[in-house]
Design a protein around this motif. Structure first.
Motif, mmCIF file in Angstrom:
data_model
loop_
_atom_site.group_PDB
_atom_site.id
_atom_site.type_symbol
_atom_site.label_atom_id
_atom_site.label_comp_id
_atom_site.label_asym_id
_atom_site.label_seq_id
_atom_site.Cartn_x
_atom_site.Cartn_y
_atom_site.Cartn_z
ATOM 1 N N LEU A 48 -2.772 6.073 -19.840
ATOM 2 C CA LEU A 48 -1.609 6.918 -19.587
ATOM 3 C C LEU A 48 -1.781 7.670 -18.275
ATOM 4 O O LEU A 48 -2.839 8.254 -18.017
ATOM 5 N N PHE A 49 -0.727 7.668 -17.457
ATOM 6 C CA PHE A 49 -0.735 8.380 -16.177
ATOM 7 C C PHE A 49 0.560 9.181 -16.049
ATOM 8 O O PHE A 49 1.614 8.755 -16.522
ATOM 9 N N THR A 50 0.470 10.331 -15.375
ATOM 10 C CA THR A 50 1.653 11.161 -15.102
ATOM 11 C C THR A 50 1.762 11.408 -13.606
ATOM 12 O O THR A 50 0.809 11.213 -12.851
ATOM 13 N N ASP A 51 2.957 11.856 -13.183
ATOM 14 C CA ASP A 51 3.142 12.112 -11.752
ATOM 15 C C ASP A 51 2.328 13.314 -11.283
ATOM 16 O O ASP A 51 1.882 13.367 -10.140
ATOM 17 N N ARG A 52 2.134 14.305 -12.171
ATOM 18 C CA ARG A 52 1.308 15.479 -11.848
ATOM 19 C C ARG A 52 0.870 16.126 -13.143
ATOM 20 O O ARG A 52 1.149 15.604 -14.224
ATOM 21 N N ASP A 53 0.161 17.281 -13.038
ATOM 22 C CA ASP A 53 -0.257 17.946 -14.274
ATOM 23 C C ASP A 53 0.229 19.380 -14.356
ATOM 24 O O ASP A 53 0.003 20.050 -15.354
ATOM 25 N N LEU A 54 0.936 19.879 -13.344
ATOM 26 C CA LEU A 54 1.471 21.230 -13.347
ATOM 27 C C LEU A 54 2.996 21.157 -13.303
ATOM 28 O O LEU A 54 3.567 20.553 -12.393
ATOM 29 N N TYR A 55 3.640 21.780 -14.291
ATOM 30 C CA TYR A 55 5.095 21.680 -14.425
ATOM 31 C C TYR A 55 5.688 23.044 -14.736
ATOM 32 O O TYR A 55 5.015 23.943 -15.249
ATOM 33 N N LEU A 332 1.323 28.499 -5.757
ATOM 34 C CA LEU A 332 2.009 27.216 -5.927
ATOM 35 C C LEU A 332 2.985 27.274 -7.105
ATOM 36 O O LEU A 332 4.124 26.800 -7.001
ATOM 37 N N ALA A 333 2.567 27.835 -8.226
ATOM 38 C CA ALA A 333 3.432 27.914 -9.398
ATOM 39 C C ALA A 333 4.693 28.706 -9.091
ATOM 40 O O ALA A 333 5.796 28.337 -9.528
ATOM 41 N N SER A 334 4.553 29.794 -8.346
ATOM 42 C CA SER A 334 5.726 30.594 -7.975
ATOM 43 C C SER A 334 6.676 29.777 -7.107
ATOM 44 O O SER A 334 7.902 29.810 -7.313
ATOM 45 N N GLN A 335 6.118 29.020 -6.160
ATOM 46 C CA GLN A 335 6.953 28.196 -5.295
ATOM 47 C C GLN A 335 7.642 27.087 -6.090
ATOM 48 O O GLN A 335 8.824 26.796 -5.892
ATOM 49 N N MET A 336 6.922 26.472 -7.005
ATOM 50 C CA MET A 336 7.499 25.409 -7.830
ATOM 51 C C MET A 336 8.613 25.949 -8.714
ATOM 52 O O MET A 336 9.625 25.276 -8.933
ATOM 53 N N ALA A 337 8.425 27.161 -9.244
ATOM 54 C CA ALA A 337 9.470 27.773 -10.082
ATOM 55 C C ALA A 337 10.729 28.021 -9.262
ATOM 56 O O ALA A 337 11.855 27.783 -9.728
ATOM 57 N N GLN A 338 10.563 28.502 -8.024
ATOM 58 C CA GLN A 338 11.717 28.702 -7.155
ATOM 59 C C GLN A 338 12.396 27.368 -6.845
ATOM 60 O O GLN A 338 13.633 27.264 -6.865
ATOM 61 N N ASN A 339 11.587 26.354 -6.545
ATOM 62 C CA ASN A 339 12.151 25.031 -6.264
ATOM 63 C C ASN A 339 12.953 24.507 -7.447
ATOM 64 O O ASN A 339 14.038 23.921 -7.285
ATOM 65 N N ASN A 340 12.402 24.701 -8.646
ATOM 66 C CA ASN A 340 13.086 24.199 -9.834
ATOM 67 C C ASN A 340 14.410 24.910 -10.050
ATOM 68 O O ASN A 340 15.402 24.298 -10.457
ATOM 69 N N ARG A 341 14.432 26.221 -9.775
ATOM 70 C CA ARG A 341 15.676 26.977 -9.937
ATOM 71 C C ARG A 341 16.731 26.497 -8.936
ATOM 72 O O ARG A 341 17.902 26.321 -9.289
ATOM 73 N N VAL A 342 16.309 26.260 -7.701
ATOM 74 C CA VAL A 342 17.241 25.740 -6.693
ATOM 75 C C VAL A 342 17.713 24.346 -7.086
ATOM 76 O O VAL A 342 18.892 23.999 -6.930
#
Length: 562
Positions: A48-55, A332-342
């Motif tokens: 099993l493989f995933t695109d990443r491990d932080l979501y 990184l998590a903060s940036q990803m959360a902002q990206n997801n909201r956008v």
């Protein structure tokens, strides 16, 4: 039914092995249940493989799974995927078609999930015979920026499970890019020399979000000692047991009907085995549908249907570390959360998924021999008068004071065979209930006036009553039956992440590229390109796959977006 025509010549050895295998796959579900043996085929093993491990909660987890061993080709056609909490609680799941020893798709993380360590796991129904220790697992770090709750963790819990860091070893892949430093929205060209590889997927994600660990179960055995779950060698299946609710004993040789309600409506029938178990092989539909399961009404019995859970319910406790992020991961998590909201405000990913699932919308029996549309005639008081007073292929007869339907056809078998009678695609074997329904609720009656075979059961035609509101015309369905909202193949997976559609919208992808199954038929080199997003930082190009020896490997390369 498999029709084998061998002619006058003897089969060669290869043909004999092929047909023997096909016959074995067809009969497995009917002969194996609950039996013990040392000669059962081993269960599959999956990587099993995933695109990443932080979501971020609400995002999609893209995955790819490959069969790493070959106990019996074609043993399973369905893979089950679930996202779990460490205590085994499932938060979401889906079913995916396994073809050419690989499957891929995605699961959406529920937006209400709290921050913590979770696990994605995959398995086949046949693998359930060897227990959850034989499934494939990948750990996921999920963050919900809108909730302060965090899953409780315990760093001392081992549970006989080893979590290994993925290293870029095991296959001599060579990755090259057109350069190392890029600006936002610049094209990156990637070339990888692969060599001999059985399966390969690729993703481009922020460096600190790259897949980092795999689970290795110490009990990951593929030996099958007892069959409790049939191999799904013909697609999705519903299994269970019919028993007498008074005595608790299984009802052997009893007829069980299954109806799929709604678009692509289908009717199936089968007989239980000697212990009362039944097996239905379902069409490759997608999404959720209502099923109705009901046994044939047999006087003097008290039938009760028990349906097997389609997902694994075996207990499992996975490593549950205390959730921690270092300072760089927090940024990184903060940036990803902002990206997801956008992203939620601007849907800017170009996504592509080729669904192989069928979506039929016609009756399972095809074009009827005759259709009686009630509104075309003056309204009569009872349904029985529509059958007997109007020109029709169906008549209502009486025997020993009880009414029954008789379909008129040219074939001699129609004289003694009983018809299949359906109301909104559900079998109803009580003519008195049907005839008591008001004709004003019925739209039409479709008739098939020749023998109709379902499995090993032959009916004397079909009488299909379709109501105006799909409400069974107020007819009480058998009390021993049950409705079931069943999940067919997962339908909302976005398989490939490519380039943003519009340059006028923000490009806030957290995964810049994902290809779950790279085409390895083009030689020893694979070429692809992707466009960097608006978020600067270091990104990892990561290749995960299966080598010729069946072992997994990972290879990485880093680019910088400034």
């Amino acid at each position: 039914m498999l029709n084998l025509h061998f002619g006058q010549n003897k089969m060669n050895n290869r043909s004999f092995k092929y047909y023997s295998l096909m016959l074995l796959l067809l009969v497995l579900p009917f002969v194996l249940r609950g039996r013990q043996s040392n000669t059962f085929p081993k269960a599959e093993k999956l990587a099993l493989f995933t695109d990443r491990d932080l979501y971020i909660a609400g995002e999609e987890v893209h995955f790819s799974a490959f069969v790493t061993n070959h106990p019996l080709p074609g043993l399973s056609h369905i893979v089950y995927a679930e996202i779990l909490e460490p205590d085994g609680t499932r938060i979401t799941g889906g079913k995916f078609l396994l073809a050419h020893e690989a499957t891929h798709g995605c699961l959406t993380i529920p937006s209400g999930s709290i921050t913590g360590t979770y696990y994605l796991r995959v398995y086949t129904k046949y693998m359930r015979n060897t227990g959850p220790g034989s499934f494939a697992y990948v750990s996921l770090r999920i963050i919900n920026p809108y909730k302060i709750d965090v899953l409780s963790g315990n760093d001392t819990l081992q549970n006989k499970i080893e979590q290994k860091t993925v290293k870029g070893v095991g296959n001599p892949l060579k990755i090259t890019t057109n350069k190392k430093i890029f600006i936002p929205r610049e094209k990156v060209k990637v070339t990888v020399r692969t060599g001999k590889i059985k399966g390969l997927c690729a993703s481009v994600v922020p460096e600190l979000a790259a897949p980092g660990s795999m689970l290795h179960m110490n009990s990951r055995s593929s030996k099958v000692d007892i069959i409790n779950f049939y191999p799904e060698n013909r697609g999705l299946s519903v299994t269970g047991k019919l028993k007498d609710s008074i005595t608790g004993k299984g009802e052997a040789g009893a007829l069980v009907n299954l109806s799929i309600i709604g678009r692509g409506q289908t009717f199936m029938a089968t007989k239980t085995d000697s212990s009362g178990h039944f097996y239905f092989s379902l069409p490759m539909y997608t999404g959720n549908r209502d099923l109705f399961l009901g046994p044939q009404n047999i006087r003097g019995t008290h039938p009760k249907i028990l349906v097997d859970n389609d997902f694994s319910v075996a207990r499992v406790h996975l490593p549950n570390p205390v959730f921690k992020l270092d300072s760089a991961e927090r940024v990184l998590a903060s940036q990803m959360a902002q990206n997801n909201r956008v992203r939620e405000l601007f849907t800017n990913d170009s996504l592509n998924c080729n669904s192989r699932a069928l979506r039929p919308d016609k009756a399972f029996y095809g074009k009827p021999s005759y259709t009686l549309t009630l509104d075309q005639y003056i309204q009569l008081p009872t349904l029985e008068e529509y059958f007997n007073e109007l020109p029709s292929m169906v008549k209502v007869r009486k025997h020993d004071g009880k009414k029954y339907f008789k379909v008129i056809g040219d074939q001699p078998d129609m004289e003694y065979l009983e018809p299949l009678v359906l109301v909104d695609w559900v079998a109803v074997d009580d003519p008195e209930k049907i005839l008591a329904a008001s004709p004003s609720n019925v739209a039409r009656i479709e008739v098939v006036n020749k023998p109709y075979v379902i499995g090993d059961i032959t009916y004397g035609g079909i009488v299909s009553i379709i109501t105006k509101k799909n409400n069974f015309a107020g007819i009480d369905l058998p009390k021993s039956g049950m409705f079931l909202n069943y999940a067919f193949l997962h339908d909302n997976c976005h398989c490939t992440i490519l380039t943003p559609q519009s340059p006028d919208k923000p490009d806030t992808r957290n995964t810049l590229y994902w290809n779950p199954d790279l085409d390895l038929n083009l030689g020893n080199e694979v070429h692809f390109s992707f466009t960097t997003a608006d978020t600067p930082g270091k990104y990892t190009i990561i290749f995960q796959g299966i080598g010729p020896d069946g072992k997994t490997f990972v290879k990485r390369a880093i680019i910088d977006v400034k």
